[in-house]
Design a protein around this motif. Structure first.
Motif, mmCIF file in Angstrom:
data_model
loop_
_atom_site.group_PDB
_atom_site.id
_atom_site.type_symbol
_atom_site.label_atom_id
_atom_site.label_comp_id
_atom_site.label_asym_id
_atom_site.label_seq_id
_atom_site.Cartn_x
_atom_site.Cartn_y
_atom_site.Cartn_z
ATOM 1 N N GLU A 1 2.644 -16.709 -3.277
ATOM 2 C CA GLU A 1 2.867 -16.733 -1.796
ATOM 3 C C GLU A 1 1.715 -17.836 -1.124
ATOM 4 O OE1 GLU A 1 3.179 -13.066 0.128
ATOM 5 O OE2 GLU A 1 4.229 -12.277 -1.552
ATOM 6 N N LEU A 2 2.249 -18.189 -0.242
ATOM 7 C CA LEU A 2 1.321 -19.140 0.738
ATOM 8 C C LEU A 2 0.258 -18.115 1.267
ATOM 9 C CD1 LEU A 2 3.528 -21.872 2.279
ATOM 10 C CD2 LEU A 2 2.177 -21.898 0.081
ATOM 11 N N LEU B 1 10.536 -1.171 -3.803
ATOM 12 C CA LEU B 1 9.260 -1.779 -4.131
ATOM 13 C C LEU B 1 9.216 -3.192 -4.529
ATOM 14 C CD1 LEU B 1 7.198 0.915 -5.831
ATOM 15 C CD2 LEU B 1 7.112 0.185 -3.478
ATOM 16 N N ALA C 1 -8.394 6.681 -1.644
ATOM 17 C CA ALA C 1 -7.431 6.216 -2.653
ATOM 18 C C ALA C 1 -6.446 5.690 -1.575
ATOM 19 C CB ALA C 1 -6.932 7.348 -3.492
ATOM 20 N N ASP C 2 -5.588 4.627 -2.460
ATOM 21 C CA ASP C 2 -4.842 3.892 -1.852
ATOM 22 C C ASP C 2 -3.127 4.376 -1.959
ATOM 23 O OD1 ASP C 2 -6.058 1.490 -0.468
ATOM 24 O OD2 ASP C 2 -6.973 1.740 -2.232
ATOM 25 N N ASP C 3 -3.107 5.062 -3.145
ATOM 26 C CA ASP C 3 -1.874 5.501 -3.308
ATOM 27 C C ASP C 3 -1.868 6.762 -4.458
ATOM 28 O OD1 ASP C 3 0.897 5.471 -3.882
ATOM 29 O OD2 ASP C 3 1.100 3.491 -4.191
ATOM 30 N N ARG D 1 -6.160 1.279 6.322
ATOM 31 C CA ARG D 1 -7.365 1.098 5.980
ATOM 32 C C ARG D 1 -7.454 -0.511 5.202
ATOM 33 N NH1 ARG D 1 -8.551 5.139 2.238
ATOM 34 N NH2 ARG D 1 -7.766 6.292 3.699
ATOM 35 N N ARG D 2 -6.464 -0.487 4.442
ATOM 36 C CA ARG D 2 -6.344 -1.713 3.472
ATOM 37 C C ARG D 2 -6.239 -2.978 4.166
ATOM 38 N NH1 ARG D 2 -2.934 0.572 -0.508
ATOM 39 N NH2 ARG D 2 -1.145 -0.981 -0.146
ATOM 40 N N ARG E 1 4.415 -0.371 -8.570
ATOM 41 C CA ARG E 1 3.383 0.038 -7.446
ATOM 42 C C ARG E 1 2.256 -0.820 -7.512
ATOM 43 N NH1 ARG E 1 3.204 4.696 -4.605
ATOM 44 N NH2 ARG E 1 5.267 5.860 -4.692
ATOM 45 N N ARG F 1 0.398 -7.945 -4.517
ATOM 46 C CA ARG F 1 1.209 -8.791 -3.756
ATOM 47 C C ARG F 1 0.190 -8.882 -2.397
ATOM 48 N NH1 ARG F 1 5.957 -6.365 -2.404
ATOM 49 N NH2 ARG F 1 6.385 -6.253 -4.716
ATOM 50 N N ARG F 2 -0.127 -7.645 -2.049
ATOM 51 C CA ARG F 2 -1.018 -7.483 -0.537
ATOM 52 C C ARG F 2 -2.269 -7.787 -0.895
ATOM 53 N NH1 ARG F 2 0.644 -6.648 3.490
ATOM 54 N NH2 ARG F 2 2.561 -5.931 3.015
ATOM 55 N N GLY G 1 -13.077 -13.412 5.871
ATOM 56 C CA GLY G 1 -14.115 -12.854 6.679
ATOM 57 C C GLY G 1 -15.183 -12.066 6.168
ATOM 58 N N ARG H 1 -0.682 8.649 4.030
ATOM 59 C CA ARG H 1 -0.309 7.340 3.229
ATOM 60 C C ARG H 1 -0.629 6.483 4.396
ATOM 61 N NH1 ARG H 1 2.437 7.227 -1.690
ATOM 62 N NH2 ARG H 1 2.496 8.941 -2.690
ATOM 63 N N HIS I 1 -13.762 -1.865 -1.546
ATOM 64 C CA HIS I 1 -12.457 -2.255 -1.187
ATOM 65 C C HIS I 1 -11.385 -2.475 -2.171
ATOM 66 C CE1 HIS I 1 -14.044 -3.502 3.006
ATOM 67 N NE2 HIS I 1 -15.128 -3.643 2.437
ATOM 68 N N ALA J 1 2.994 -4.129 -6.084
ATOM 69 C CA ALA J 1 3.133 -3.989 -4.722
ATOM 70 C C ALA J 1 1.867 -4.395 -3.810
ATOM 71 C CB ALA J 1 3.889 -2.887 -4.155
ATOM 72 N N ILE J 2 0.980 -3.465 -4.298
ATOM 73 C CA ILE J 2 -0.497 -3.544 -4.190
ATOM 74 C C ILE J 2 -0.956 -4.777 -4.481
ATOM 75 C CG2 ILE J 2 -2.616 -2.827 -4.322
ATOM 76 C CD1 ILE J 2 -1.826 0.058 -4.706
ATOM 77 N N ALA K 1 -18.273 -7.901 7.237
ATOM 78 C CA ALA K 1 -18.361 -9.438 7.712
ATOM 79 C C ALA K 1 -19.713 -9.653 8.218
ATOM 80 C CB ALA K 1 -17.268 -9.511 8.707
ATOM 81 N N ALA L 1 8.699 -3.302 -0.150
ATOM 82 C CA ALA L 1 8.307 -2.338 0.207
ATOM 83 C C ALA L 1 6.770 -2.090 -0.434
ATOM 84 C CB ALA L 1 9.095 -0.985 0.090
ATOM 85 N N ALA M 1 -3.986 5.405 4.759
ATOM 86 C CA ALA M 1 -4.705 4.527 3.619
ATOM 87 C C ALA M 1 -4.248 3.202 3.587
ATOM 88 C CB ALA M 1 -3.958 4.958 2.316
#
Lengths: 229, 229
Positions: free
Chosen positions: A131-132, B96, A100-102, B122-123, A116, A122-123, A172, B116, A77, A119-120, B144, B100, B119
């Motif tokens: 962030e909460l 970004l 790959a994610d990006d 998936r995340r 970039r 943050r997610r 989870g 993309r 992951h 950005a990832i 899980a 974004a 991708a």
DNA sequence: CGTTTTTGTGACAAATATTTGACAGCGACG
DNA sequence: CGTCGCTGTCAAATATTTGTCACAAAAACG
């Protein structure tokens, strides 16, 4: 656990050094290697939060590294950003399809890569971005170091807090005691696996509330998970 | 689970139509608009799983849409892919930074955009990206460690879980007791063949449900198989 | 139909895994 | 210095799972 860790797999020493410097300045922990096989070892050992992977590297090829990272359960992951040569669109698509994610084509500006990456991040680890984070009836505010359940403030010890934070960043999912140790205590701690149980217990005790179900799930012979719902 | 929904905000009718068609073919639900304000309304109404946002659109500008989506709590976490004109690197970086998750410069190949999007999917929603194994009315989520039948959570012991997982990875195929022992217990276990029967029984008992047929088929003098009911 | 072979079942003791309470060491802090 | 909260470890207490049996039930076979 605390600073987010990057694994940088890059051939070009100059670029690698530049990026390492820039990312460290941004507060990331960075491991660097130029070799595909070593990258896999490093990734397995100290599971990074994100991998930056040059396509053309020594040893095992980029796409193969990507595939193997995905196949190993522990790193399946971890987000991956590929670096490819300009114009190699097919490589890029194959990369994204491999997991790959990006991706970024060389040459790119370090600033762009950093944008970039964050950005990832943050997610993936919203708590780091101040962030909460919400999971079920739990709310975690990393900057305020505060946990709330159904509006009630919960007080936790430092370790329990980090443990809960980690769980809430991956709701989870089941983690083995070893993975939790790596993630919450740090990769280089030689602590008894059983200790995790004890802290799980303390966490449970800390967040338990009248009439509220226990969101920490024990998965026998596998580990623990924080219930997504 | 319902199909993932995209919100496509794109000026160019030809491109919009092409993308809508392609994404629908990929199994996504797609809403399209060419207007920034309408995009915000649509997003608030039917919170999409992902937004594809052209930078140059009518009404509210792309960056403003992005900012507002982030500000509204309901859509704050929806991934956004920006589409920008070639060479507008500054726009991209600002994008970004505004929140974004990714961007693409025009012209791009639809295939690339699709790669993309998946991708990111998936995340974000690993459940949609094939991490779930489905056989008949059974669903298994390996990360899980969870099995579901007709929406109901099933709880299984470790061995039964591994057994079911193995079956679900090879639906319909018949396995001898010996093969099951090798696959589920490990090649070097000296365990009675009949033990498999007992675990099959436990598995059956675990997944049995009112009015649902038994998906585990006994093949006399050959072994067992999992059928897609 | 009786016999033989194969599979389903309930019970159980042994093996494993997890929960829990206790405790001593440590460092912070007044 | 004494107290207090936090940690990591243990070991006892629980809880769950596991491999086997013995026997019942079912299926195949002549």
């Amino acid at each position: 656990m605390n600073p987010p860790r990057l694994l940088l797999v890059e051939d070009d020493p100059a670029l690698a050094e530049l990026l390492e410097f820039r990312f460290r300045a941004e507060g990331y922990g960075v491991s660097v290697t130029s070799d595909g096989d070593e990258a896999l070892l490093l990734a397995a050992e100290e599971i990074p939060d994100l991998v930056i992977l040059d396509w053309m590297i020594e040893g095992t090829s980029g796409i193969e590294v990507c595939r193997r990272l995905r196949r190993d359960k522990a790193t399946a992951h971890v987000p991956i950003i590929m670096l490819t040569a300009r114009g190699a669109e097919d490589d890029m698509i194959r990369g994204l399809e491999t997991g790959a994610d990006d991706y970024l084509t060389k040459p790119f500006s370090p600033r762009e890569l950093i944008a970039r990456v964050s950005a990832i991040m943050r997610r993936i680890r919203p708590a780091l971005a101040g962030e909460l984070v919400n999971v079920g009836d739990l709310t975690l505010d990393a900057t305020a170091h505060r946990v709330t359940r159904r509006g009630q403030v919960i007080s936790l010890g430092p370790t329990e807090f980090r443990l809960l934070k980690f769980f809430m960043e991956h709701p989870g999912r089941v983690f083995s005691r070893g993975q939790l140790l790596d993630a919450v205590w740090g990769t280089d701690s030689d602590i008894e696996l059983r200790t995790v149980d004890v802290h799980i217990r303390r966490l449970r005790k800390g967040i338990e509330q009248e009439g509220a179900p226990d969101p920490v799930r024990t998965v026998r012979s596998a580990g623990y998970a924080l219930e997504a719902v």
